[in-house]
Design an enzyme around this catalytic site. Structure first.
Site, mmCIF file in Angstrom:
data_model
loop_
_atom_site.group_PDB
_atom_site.id
_atom_site.type_symbol
_atom_site.label_atom_id
_atom_site.label_comp_id
_atom_site.label_asym_id
_atom_site.label_seq_id
_atom_site.Cartn_x
_atom_site.Cartn_y
_atom_site.Cartn_z
ATOM 1 C CG ASP A 1 -8.139 3.891 -4.554
ATOM 2 O OD1 ASP A 1 -9.378 3.785 -4.689
ATOM 3 O OD2 ASP A 1 -7.334 3.324 -5.305
ATOM 4 C CD GLU B 1 -2.966 -0.860 -0.087
ATOM 5 O OE1 GLU B 1 -2.970 0.234 -0.686
ATOM 6 O OE2 GLU B 1 -3.666 -1.824 -0.452
ATOM 7 C CE1 TYR C 1 -6.712 2.923 -0.574
ATOM 8 C CE2 TYR C 1 -4.344 3.091 -0.207
ATOM 9 C CZ TYR C 1 -5.436 2.419 -0.720
ATOM 10 O OH TYR C 1 -5.263 1.229 -1.339
#
Length: 377
Positions: A158, A57, A140
DNA sequence: TACACGTGGGT
DNA sequence: TACCCAAGTGT
């Protein structure tokens, strides 16, 4: 054509159907990615490694899947756990991150790994607020880790999800002002189960079907619920604020090479642009247009020869770098070091600095063929 | 809120 | 070519 109407509980039957359709689509059409556990294995009760979820991520922030793949492979091979990463020298992390961009991510990567070890005994927390308290983890990423790694029912929003949501609901409010609306909508279609798969389903849909340009609406599993599709102009969404103009800056880079091929490098300050990365000595980068920075910015006197011009586009300005080259044989000045020819390719050099070195010494930053030194050993 | 912060690929 | 864009965060 079904117009979803929210009931007092915040989720209509249509909204729930949208979530279920996305999950069903994901079961058949999910992308296969190195950091992802496919839905069948999730269904069998497996969970992904939170370390790998976190690492992927962070790497995927503002970065394409294609660019991330080789870096993810290198990082996980070299540092298979958050403890291993926490114990790695920061400079090694910067070297391996070199080329991926947004270098504060690499600086925060180590800080975050250390915090996970020190504060949480080497196990990532599942709680949203604890995740967000870690360096480099914002709204996020915290939501993504909580949903994907820990099965927490949170909305993951996102850029992909923003596009999908604004189209489904025809949200014309410009970003980023539309974020609260988008979050509320995503929350409303969040299925009761499989939050991690749902998050990845929505992102995959945005990446492969609901694309920024020329979306493949005919293939979309939820086109019947999409107000933008029914209104015949999906590409109108999301609406974004106009961007500022990019200023142009000028600078100079000085590539000094020793007789044995070593190149003079130094380290940039830890914060700011390309913070903590290495470079050949450079001038400051000015906005003046009255001429190129010249030899007055050189790190020391030498017979500097012009070696061309390098252009590079950063997020918020364009740079034209005049490159100078000199062959010298002297001790490295304070704060600099001679990097052996065989080591240049593994230094923490940002792309723009590799370009400058290549302009002065073609091939200098390429990985050398593995033989000569080995044979001597 | 707005800006700083990289890079490479697509059109 | 020039612009857009990509699984955002920190200040």
């Amino acid at each position: 054509m079904s117009m979803a109407k929210l009931n007092p509980k915040g989720a209509s039957a249509d909204a729930r159907a949208t979530g279920a359709q996305l999950l069903a689509w994901y079961d058949r059409h999910h992308r296969s990615l190195p950091w992802r556990l496919p839905p069948a294995r999730i269904a069998a009760g497996e969970r992904p490694d939170p370390y790998r979820v976190w690492l992927s991520e962070i790497m995927l922030q503002q970065t394409t899947v294609q660019a991330v793949k080789p870096y993810f492979e290198t990082f996980t091979s070299r540092w298979p756990s958050v403890r291993a990463l926490a114990g790695a020298p920061g400079d090694d992390i910067m070297k391996v991150w070199a080329g991926l961009g947004y270098y504060s991510r690499a600086r925060n990567l180590k800080k975050c790994a250390e915090a996970v070890v020190e504060r949480f005994g080497g196990e990532f927390p599942a709680d949203l607020d604890l995740l967000k308290s870690l360096p480099g983890i914002g709204d996020y990423t915290a939501a993504a880790i909580a949903a994907i790694a820990f099965d927490r029912p949170v909305a993951v929003v996102d850029g992909n999800v923003e596009r999908v949501a604004t189209r489904l609901r025809s949200i014309a409010t410009p970003l980023p002002a539309a974020k609260p609306q988008i979050r509320a909508f995503v929350q409303s279609i969040l299925p009761a189960a499989r939050p991690g798969d749902f998050a990845q389903a929505t992102m995959d849909l945005g990446a492969t079907i609901c694309t920024p340009r020329r979306p493949a609406c005919a293939l979309c599993p939820v086109n019947g619920d999409c107000l933008a599709f029914l209104g015949d102009e999906p590409e109108r969404f999301p609406v974004k604020a106009p961007k500022a103009e990019k200023p142009k800056r000028l600078g100079a880079a000085f590539v000094a090479q020793r007789n044995d091929g070593a190149i003079l490098l130094r380290k940039r300050p830890e914060t700011g642009l390309l913070g903590g990365m290495s470079e050949p000595p450079t001038s400051g980068w000015t906005s003046r247009q009255d001429g190129e920075p010249g030899l007055e910015a050189a790190p020391f006197e030498a017979e500097w020869e012009p070696a061309g011009m390098v252009g590079h586009v950063f997020t918020h300005f364009e740079l034209r770098l005049s490159v100078y080259r000199a062959n010298i044989d002297r001790a490295a000045p304070d704060g600099c070091w001679w990097s052996a020819a065989a080591d240049i390719h593994s230094e923490a050099l940002p792309t723009v600095m590799k370009k400058a070195i290549e302009a002065a010494i073609p091939g200098a930053t390429l990985k050398p063929v593995q033989n000569r030194q080995q044979r001597r050993n």
